[in-house]
Scaffold this motif. Structure first.
Motif, PDB file in Angstrom:
ATOM      1  N   GLN A  49      90.762  59.387 113.313  1.00  0.00           N
ATOM      2  CA  GLN A  49      91.598  57.829 113.088  1.00  0.00           C
ATOM      3  C   GLN A  49      93.044  58.209 113.464  1.00  0.00           C
ATOM      4  N   ARG A  50      93.565  59.254 113.112  1.00  0.00           N
ATOM      5  CA  ARG A  50      95.092  59.551 113.357  1.00  0.00           C
ATOM      6  C   ARG A  50      95.400  59.655 114.906  1.00  0.00           C
ATOM      7  N   LEU A  51      94.268  60.305 115.482  1.00  0.00           N
ATOM      8  CA  LEU A  51      94.471  60.532 116.938  1.00  0.00           C
ATOM      9  C   LEU A  51      94.428  59.075 117.615  1.00  0.00           C
ATOM     10  N   GLU A  53      95.299  56.248 116.087  1.00  0.00           N
ATOM     11  CA  GLU A  53      96.548  55.477 115.990  1.00  0.00           C
ATOM     12  C   GLU A  53      97.559  55.901 116.793  1.00  0.00           C
ATOM     13  N   ASN A  54      97.561  57.313 117.282  1.00  0.00           N
ATOM     14  CA  ASN A  54      98.867  57.647 117.891  1.00  0.00           C
ATOM     15  C   ASN A  54      98.705  57.469 119.399  1.00  0.00           C
ATOM     16  N   LEU A  55      97.737  57.021 120.027  1.00  0.00           N
ATOM     17  CA  LEU A  55      97.577  56.813 121.188  1.00  0.00           C
ATOM     18  C   LEU A  55      98.383  55.553 121.788  1.00  0.00           C
TER      19      LEU A  55
END
Length: 55
Positions: A49-51, A53-55
């Motif tokens: 999920q964090r990956l 979000e950071n895209l």
């Protein structure tokens, strides 16, 4: 003859105790593996999920 029967019964009780301990250890190991698997799965979900979000 009575002594042999008593010895056989004592060995049966020891075998039963060992089998009980094996079952308990197996249950603890399986529960630990299940908990570890759930924790790793949850961690992987959070990282995914964090990956995204950071895209």
């Amino acid at each position: 003859m009575k002594m042999r029967a008593q010895t056989a019964i004592e060995y049966m009780f020891m075998l039963a105790a060992v089998l009980l301990l094996v079952v308990i250890v197996f249950k603890v190991v399986m529960d630990t593996m299940r908990t570890l698997s759930d924790s790793v799965g949850d961690y992987a979900k959070v990282v995914r999920q964090r990956l995204l979000e950071n895209l």
